[in-house]
Enzyme design. Structure first.
Site, PDB file in Angstrom:
ATOM      1  N   GLU A  38     -30.408  25.321 -16.767  1.00 50.82           N
ATOM      2  CA  GLU A  38     -31.374  25.781 -17.761  1.00 50.82           C
ATOM      3  C   GLU A  38     -30.833  25.472 -19.158  1.00 50.82           C
ATOM      4  O   GLU A  38     -29.621  25.441 -19.380  1.00 50.82           O
ATOM      5  CB  GLU A  38     -31.638  27.279 -17.590  1.00 50.82           C
ATOM      6  CG  GLU A  38     -30.412  28.180 -17.582  1.00 50.82           C
ATOM      7  CD  GLU A  38     -29.928  28.580 -18.959  1.00 50.82           C
ATOM      8  OE1 GLU A  38     -30.686  28.383 -19.929  1.00 50.82           O
ATOM      9  OE2 GLU A  38     -28.810  29.087 -19.062  1.00 50.82           O
ATOM     10  N   CYS A  73     -23.668  32.631 -24.091  1.00 50.88           N
ATOM     11  CA  CYS A  73     -23.582  31.245 -23.622  1.00 50.88           C
ATOM     12  C   CYS A  73     -22.461  30.452 -24.286  1.00 50.88           C
ATOM     13  O   CYS A  73     -21.483  30.083 -23.641  1.00 50.88           O
ATOM     14  CB  CYS A  73     -24.922  30.541 -23.822  1.00 50.88           C
ATOM     15  SG  CYS A  73     -26.224  31.133 -22.729  1.00 50.88           S
TER      16      CYS A  73
END
Length: 441
Positions: free
Chosen positions: A153, A265
């Site tokens: 993703e 992230c």
């Protein structure tokens, strides 16, 4: 088509809702019964623009359901997306893969009795290179007819729905023609709209996500390093960034200086990539990423130092207003938030710190309960000796500096995100300071 999404965290909920919105039948799977009940009621567990309406719409239409049963998931569909988290391993920079392994192990025993001749397990979680191959062998020991693909993703919090429905690319890594064909069919509406499809091997697909995040982190830390040079040389980092960004080989995006990156992230992924390189015997090739991490973290200390200087050398008995708690605008995510790290450091220095954020107040209070919070910007700034702009929400750009100057004790502001209009704020009597810019910049 029918598919399941295992893991109803940020990636899982967005992927499930968007796939249902383009017409597929989707079953979300999670062991958290309370979360499943909320999702079945159309209530997402986090803030993401555009998601609540889509979730309610697809649930009400019957295209999106939720369960806690892996057995039900195996019977429901022949395509299963793994969307669980891969946090940083405690005491190490490496990724913790326990959730991914548990998701695969929980599904595998039910696949042989699912009634499907062939099944596909698709990883979307961000994992170290080599994970897909290892999991494929692990899965086939129980379910020989299972194919594995990795489909990373590339979601940005605050833009996740748009990034799913109009992605810049779809990357699929697999050695199975059946798997790639199946995913091309699944993503057909997006491909028809012009989204590039990049078919590759699992290792390359795994590396794409981490390499992309490492490159973006490098770009962000580079301009912040240049801001430090600008501070001691009198140069203007924003003009520097604009001039550099005119070069098409460099580009202006992600070349904006500020407080540094946070979230779940970029920090985690550059550490995981470095750790994996060391495991593969190539640690020297990515050793520079440790410096990128250090530069990023240093921005927080620089901001605290500037705040202490502007507060007269001490935070004792000072009132400080902090605008922003989320790690970025458009999100209520406070994981590794630079804003909260700065706010808490100032509090520990003796200041009374009051924080405002349009969306992340509840999450911030849960992780940093010693800070004070308010839902009113003016209240946050009331009698403040110093105002810190730490998360670049658009609401803060629209603040009236004239009105705000009437509630503070001292009209002094640090614009750590370089989005306030210095001319308007200084005209209203504020002393505005932006790292990397001259006092009148």
């Amino acid at each position: 088509m029918r598919l399941t999404v295992i893991g109803t965290g940020y990636v899982g909920v967005v992927h499930a809702a968007c796939m249902a919105d383009i017409g597929h039948e989707v079953l979300g799977v999670d062991l958290d019964a309370e979360r499943i009940a909320a999702l079945a009621d159309g209530r997402p567990p986090f803030y993401e623009p555009g998601l609540p309406g889509m979730l309610r719409r697809t649930v009400e239409a019957g295209r999106l359901r939720f369960t806690t049963s892996p057995a039900e998931a195996a019977r429901f569909a022949d395509t299963h997306f793994i969307c669980v988290g891969t946090p940083q391993r405690p005491g190490s920079g490496a990724a913790e893969l326990g959730h991914v392994e548990a998701a695969v192990d929980g599904l595998a025993p039910h696949l042989c009795d699912s009634g499907y001749e062939r099944v596909l397990v698709v990883g979307k979680s961000t994992v170290p290179v080599g994970t897909a191959t290892r999991l494929a062998a692990r899965l086939r020991a129980t379910a020989p007819a299972a194919d594995v693909a990795w489909n990373p993703e590339f979601l940005r919090e605050g833009c996740a729905v748009q990034d799913t429905l109009r992605p810049e690319r779809i990357v699929v890594g697999t050695r199975s023609v059946h798997a790639e064909t199946r995913l091309r069919e699944l993503y057909a509406p997006l491909l028809a709209a012009g989204t590039p499809f990049i078919g590759t091997d699992p290792a390359t697909a795994e590396l794409v996500k981490m390499a992309s995040n490492a490159f973006l982190a490098t770009k962000l830390s580079f301009i912040n390093a240049m801001a430090e040079i600008c501070d001691v040389s009198g140069a203007d980092v924003l003009t520097l960034a604009d001039a550099m960004g005119r070069d098409p080989r460099i580009g202006r995006r992600f070349l904006t200086p500020g407080l540094g990156f946070g979230g779940s992230c970029l920090p985690k992924d550059i550490r995981a990539l470095t750790a994996r390189a060391e495991e593969l015997g190539r640690g020297a090739s990515l050793a520079f990423l440790r410096q990128i991490d250090e530069i990023n973290t240093r921005q927080r200390g620089r901001t605290v130092g500037l705040a202490r200087e502007l507060a007269g050398g001490t935070f004792s008995d000072r009132r400080v207003a902090v605008l922003g708690a989320a790690f970025k605008p458009g999100s209520d995510d406070v994981r590794d938030s630079p804003a909260l790290a700065v706010a808490d450091e100032i509090r520990r220095g003796g200041a009374q710190v009051r924080v405002h954020d349009p969306a992340a107040t509840d999450n911030a209070r849960a992780t940093h309960p010693a800070l004070q919070y308010t839902l009113d910007v003016a209240k946050a700034c009331e009698h403040a000796d110093l105002v810190l702009h730490l998360t670049e929400w658009p609401q803060y750009r629209e603040l009236d500096p004239v009105g705000l100057a009437t509630v503070v004790r001292a009209p002094v502001v640090i614009d750590a995100r370089h989005t306030l209009d210095p001319i308007a704020w200084r005209a209203a009597g504020w002393s505005l300071h932006a790292p990397g810019r001259p006092p009148a910049g």
